[in-house]
Every structure is written in structure tokens, then in C-alpha cells.
Design a protein around this motif. Sequence first.
Motif, PDB file in Angstrom:
ATOM      1  N   ALA A   1     -34.785  32.180  23.087  1.00 51.68           N
ATOM      2  CA  ALA A   1     -34.495  32.965  21.884  1.00 51.68           C
ATOM      3  C   ALA A   1     -35.713  33.760  21.434  1.00 51.68           C
ATOM      4  N   VAL A   2     -36.882  33.117  21.442  1.00 51.48           N
ATOM      5  CA  VAL A   2     -38.107  33.802  21.025  1.00 51.48           C
ATOM      6  C   VAL A   2     -38.434  34.946  21.986  1.00 51.48           C
ATOM      7  N   LYS A   3     -38.310  34.699  23.265  1.00 50.86           N
ATOM      8  CA  LYS A   3     -38.607  35.751  24.244  1.00 50.86           C
ATOM      9  C   LYS A   3     -37.636  36.917  24.123  1.00 50.86           C
ATOM     10  N   LEU A   4     -36.361  36.631  23.893  1.00 53.94           N
ATOM     11  CA  LEU A   4     -35.382  37.697  23.734  1.00 53.94           C
ATOM     12  C   LEU A   4     -35.681  38.538  22.501  1.00 53.94           C
ATOM     13  N   CYS A   5     -36.104  37.893  21.409  1.00 55.71           N
ATOM     14  CA  CYS A   5     -36.478  38.636  20.207  1.00 55.71           C
ATOM     15  C   CYS A   5     -37.682  39.534  20.471  1.00 55.71           C
TER      16      CYS A   5
ATOM     17  N   VAL B   1     -44.957  23.052  19.705  1.00 54.23           N
ATOM     18  CA  VAL B   1     -44.580  24.281  19.024  1.00 54.23           C
ATOM     19  C   VAL B   1     -44.294  25.380  20.037  1.00 54.23           C
ATOM     20  N   VAL B   2     -43.277  26.174  19.749  1.00 50.58           N
ATOM     21  CA  VAL B   2     -42.983  27.379  20.539  1.00 50.58           C
ATOM     22  C   VAL B   2     -43.575  28.552  19.768  1.00 50.58           C
ATOM     23  N   THR B   3     -44.584  29.191  20.323  1.00 48.40           N
ATOM     24  CA  THR B   3     -45.290  30.263  19.623  1.00 48.40           C
ATOM     25  C   THR B   3     -44.425  31.515  19.521  1.00 48.40           C
ATOM     26  N   GLY B   4     -44.937  32.518  18.828  1.00 43.58           N
ATOM     27  CA  GLY B   4     -44.219  33.768  18.661  1.00 43.58           C
ATOM     28  C   GLY B   4     -44.048  34.557  19.938  1.00 43.58           C
ATOM     29  N   THR B   5     -44.721  34.147  21.006  1.00 44.71           N
ATOM     30  CA  THR B   5     -44.538  34.804  22.308  1.00 44.71           C
ATOM     31  C   THR B   5     -43.668  33.982  23.247  1.00 44.71           C
ATOM     32  N   GLY B   6     -43.267  32.780  22.794  1.00 45.43           N
ATOM     33  CA  GLY B   6     -42.438  31.924  23.644  1.00 45.43           C
ATOM     34  C   GLY B   6     -43.219  30.903  24.434  1.00 45.43           C
ATOM     35  N   GLU B   7     -44.519  30.794  24.199  1.00 47.33           N
ATOM     36  CA  GLU B   7     -45.333  29.779  24.884  1.00 47.33           C
ATOM     37  C   GLU B   7     -45.122  28.428  24.214  1.00 47.33           C
ATOM     38  N   VAL B   8     -45.060  27.369  25.008  1.00 47.14           N
ATOM     39  CA  VAL B   8     -44.904  26.013  24.481  1.00 47.14           C
ATOM     40  C   VAL B   8     -46.264  25.330  24.483  1.00 47.14           C
ATOM     41  N   LEU B   9     -46.695  24.869  23.308  1.00 51.52           N
ATOM     42  CA  LEU B   9     -47.988  24.216  23.169  1.00 51.52           C
ATOM     43  C   LEU B   9     -47.818  22.813  22.594  1.00 51.52           C
ATOM     44  N   ASP B  10     -48.521  21.860  23.188  1.00 49.81           N
ATOM     45  CA  ASP B  10     -48.640  20.517  22.622  1.00 49.81           C
ATOM     46  C   ASP B  10     -49.987  20.453  21.913  1.00 49.81           C
ATOM     47  N   VAL B  11     -49.960  20.237  20.618  1.00 48.63           N
ATOM     48  CA  VAL B  11     -51.164  20.385  19.794  1.00 48.63           C
ATOM     49  C   VAL B  11     -51.482  19.081  19.069  1.00 48.63           C
ATOM     50  N   THR B  12     -52.724  18.626  19.204  1.00 46.75           N
ATOM     51  CA  THR B  12     -53.235  17.493  18.437  1.00 46.75           C
ATOM     52  C   THR B  12     -54.584  17.874  17.846  1.00 46.75           C
TER      53      THR B  12
ATOM     54  N   VAL C   1     -26.922  33.598  14.563  1.00 48.70           N
ATOM     55  CA  VAL C   1     -27.334  32.228  14.259  1.00 48.70           C
ATOM     56  C   VAL C   1     -27.280  31.424  15.550  1.00 48.70           C
ATOM     57  N   LEU C   2     -28.369  30.733  15.860  1.00 47.33           N
ATOM     58  CA  LEU C   2     -28.465  29.946  17.082  1.00 47.33           C
ATOM     59  C   LEU C   2     -28.618  28.469  16.756  1.00 47.33           C
ATOM     60  N   TYR C   3     -27.999  27.634  17.592  1.00 47.72           N
ATOM     61  CA  TYR C   3     -28.106  26.184  17.456  1.00 47.72           C
ATOM     62  C   TYR C   3     -28.577  25.594  18.781  1.00 47.72           C
ATOM     63  N   PRO C   4     -29.871  25.728  19.096  1.00 55.00           N
ATOM     64  CA  PRO C   4     -30.358  25.235  20.389  1.00 55.00           C
ATOM     65  C   PRO C   4     -30.258  23.728  20.509  1.00 55.00           C
ATOM     66  N   LEU C   5     -30.100  23.284  21.765  1.00 49.15           N
ATOM     67  CA  LEU C   5     -30.067  21.865  22.076  1.00 49.15           C
ATOM     68  C   LEU C   5     -31.363  21.374  22.704  1.00 49.15           C
ATOM     69  N   HIS C   6     -32.136  22.317  23.276  1.00 53.99           N
ATOM     70  CA  HIS C   6     -33.339  21.961  24.019  1.00 53.99           C
ATOM     71  C   HIS C   6     -34.449  22.958  23.702  1.00 53.99           C
ATOM     72  N   ILE C   7     -35.670  22.568  24.019  1.00 42.68           N
ATOM     73  CA  ILE C   7     -36.822  23.438  23.784  1.00 42.68           C
ATOM     74  C   ILE C   7     -36.678  24.746  24.544  1.00 42.68           C
ATOM     75  N   GLU C   8     -36.165  24.679  25.772  1.00 43.80           N
ATOM     76  CA  GLU C   8     -36.042  25.891  26.587  1.00 43.80           C
ATOM     77  C   GLU C   8     -35.138  26.924  25.924  1.00 43.80           C
ATOM     78  N   GLU C   9     -34.130  26.469  25.191  1.00 46.09           N
ATOM     79  CA  GLU C   9     -33.263  27.422  24.497  1.00 46.09           C
ATOM     80  C   GLU C   9     -34.000  28.098  23.344  1.00 46.09           C
ATOM     81  N   VAL C  10     -34.917  27.386  22.703  1.00 48.59           N
ATOM     82  CA  VAL C  10     -35.756  27.997  21.669  1.00 48.59           C
ATOM     83  C   VAL C  10     -36.672  29.030  22.306  1.00 48.59           C
ATOM     84  N   VAL C  11     -37.268  28.674  23.440  1.00 43.35           N
ATOM     85  CA  VAL C  11     -38.141  29.600  24.169  1.00 43.35           C
ATOM     86  C   VAL C  11     -37.387  30.884  24.525  1.00 43.35           C
TER      87      VAL C  11
END
Length: 438
Positions: A34-38, A143-154, A22-32
Motif C-alpha cells: 500500500a505504501v509503495k503504491l501510494c 515500522v513500515v517507513t514512508g518509502t515502504g522499507e521495513v525496519l526493526d527498531v530498538t 480504505v484498506l484492511y491489511p492482514l500482513h506486513i507485506e500488504e502494508v508495504v
Amino acid sequence: MIKSGRKWRNWSGIVSATPRTVLYPLHIEEVVQAVKLCNEEGRTLRVLGSGHSFTGIAASDDVFVSLDRMQGILHVDYEACTATVWGGTKLRMLGELLHSEGMAQENLGDIDVQSIAGAISTGTHGTGLAFGNLSTQVVGMTVVTGTGEVLDVTDKSHPELFKALQISLGALGVIVQVTLRLRPAYKLKYESARVPLSDCLARLDELARRHRNFEFYWFPYAEPCQLKMMNETEQPVTPDSLAGYWSGIVMENVAFGALSGLCRWAPWMSASVSRICAASVPTASKIEYSHRVYAARRLVRFNEMEYNLPIEAMEPVIREMREQMSRENYRVHFPVECRFARGDQIWLSPAYERESAYIAVHMYRGMPYERYFADMERIFLRYGGRPHWGKLHSLKAAELRRAYPMWDEFAERRSRMDPNGVLLTPYLRTIFGIEAEK
């Protein structure tokens, strides 16, 4: 990473999981990270919200990511009347934070414990023909995609992806930030009335179109139903009162909880309890700021199935439900909730391209619901029903593909955003018809 091994259950208790991590990230980079490690380790990842979905949509025995430490407002644009908020922000907190800025969301549902990211991902909605579900209030996402890319989407930067992301079931990425279209803070006058269901059905179109927000609850085996109406007002806020506490907490939660326990112990009393509850519907009104009116405190736990239907199907579906109930005599005392919503263009929205009615059936936690829900679901499906993504249903990939015109486009987008299946859980594999790797 924080090791787990502790069992997690959803709000109603019927879904459980034992995550390895179980992870409790504080920043977007920590989410990135986690996704990359998975991706590197061949693991799967699931964002854990508030556990208010009744399906297995949130369940994972591998990596849970909680966004509880990523809450709050990031930026307010007063000129554009928008705000960017962290995806983990709970709706109750969000309402108060926006109110402190003089702003509010245009509409909300009747539960406010969900995170904003979870609420939009599952198509959470309120009621009112002038309003779509909460996802229609979104104008941008990070959004952080399933590959760990960060996208700003409108809608302008990625028009097709935006329509897929507005209700994505968490299958396209981790929504870490949301930009919402808002309006200046406003007050609502809430009114509750008790009328015969036959009168409600006879006036259904007029009630739904005359009131800003309108919904009604009808009780199995009883004739009275409850009308709930809300309209904007400039009148002063109603002071808290003992009568309001008695109605909202004591009667709707404590007393109803005791009666529900009685029904679980003696199911044969369900019809009588339903009639008692129908006869006890309050006639009341109050005025409060919008975010404090929409939601009701839910202390009595239950399981729920909800379907979206073409608006013209509301009345005939209810009549068929009543006929079916009279034939089968289900052991149920919970009321049936009926709401309305504007149509939209969101790919996986149950309200896609149609003005909509929503009908929800409930069963007290611990009481068998399977036969009752299955029989009601068959009625809903005959009228073109589409299930709410956070509520129980039995549909698999083939049926869902027929119900959603943009299903194939969403599936193709999903495979591009998450090519390694990092975001796939057993539930998502089932509804998308993806076989698990051996």
C-alpha cells in the motif's frame, strides 16, 4: 484496494473525512504494498485507529489503512518479561490477552479502546509519578517507513530513531508491531474520595507521591473535588455489586448524560449542574486486576483539550483557572482532570525532560467550547505548557518548535523516513509548517 467514499467521523464527531480508499491489511507485506503504491501514484496514506483523537491527526481524504485485522500477541518472552504484539491491538483486548499469560502493563490510561500503535503515537498516558506515558513501556517496534522499507527498531539498534518513533504522530511510518516491557499481573485497590479542592491543593505533593496512581477531578463553580487513588494489593478481587454498577454506569454515564443534555438545552444551568455533580462524588473502593481498574467506561461524549505542565505549575495554574472561570462564567459543567507523570527523553513527548502534571478540560459534545478552551490554553502556555497530541490545541509549527527542544531533529528524521510526503495529511502539514503542493 477497497473503495470507500463513506464519511468517517472521530469519537466526538468534530473531525470528519471521506477517504477515497480504505484498506484492511492482514500482513506486513500488504502494508508495504500500500505504501509503495501510494508513492508510485502520488497519493497519501493515513493509519486509522479508534478515532479517539480530538484533532485532525487521523483525518485523510485519500487512503485510510486500518490495522483492525492485525491484532493479538505474536510472542511472549517470559524470561525478559516482554511481549510483541500487532500494532492494531486494542488496549482492552491487550489487557485480557496479557492477563491470560500472567502479565500486565505497568500503567495505563483511563480509556482502553485505542490501538496500541495509536496510543503510543500520540503520547497517551495514565497517572503516577513513578510512570511515564505508554511509550516509555516500548522496547522495540517494527515500522513500515514512508518509502515502504521495513525496519526493526530498538534503543540499541537505532537509538535516535527509536526516540523519534516512540511518539511519532504517525509521521515516520506505519507501526505494525510493538514490543512492550511488562511485569507479572497484579491487583490494584481503587479508592474514590470527596474533599474540598482547597484541601486537595494543600496536600497535592503528599498525595501524588504517597499513592502509586493518583489523580483528581475538580468541578467548575464548586468546591468539592474527587480524589482517585490506586495502590497495589494482595487482597482478593472485590465481587461485582449493584452499588458498583450504580456508580460506574448509572451515575457516571446515564445520569451524567441526562444532566449534560439538560446543559446543552439550557446552558445557563451549567454551574448548578456542576455543583450537583461535585456533591454526588462517590466515596467507594474496589479491588481488581490492574487492566480492569485503570479504564472507565465513557458513554457520554465530549471534546477535550489537555496540556502537560511542569509539576510545580499544577497548583498556580488551577488557581488561575478558577479565577478566570469566576470572571467569565463559562457554560461548562464537565470536571477538570488532573494527573501526573514521570519525565522522559522521547523527542516529541510532552513530558520531555520534566516531571509533569497534566490538566485536561472538557466540554459536552454539541456545546460551544472554543472560548473556554482558548482562555484555558493561554494560562497553560504562560506556564510552559505542551499540548497532548491527541487533544485539541491551537499551536502551529513555530510555537511547537519553541516548546520541543528536539523538534528540528524530529523534522529532519521525518523528511528522511518519508521523503515523498506519503504520510503527510493536512493536519501534519500544519503542525510541521510544510506547505501543500500546488
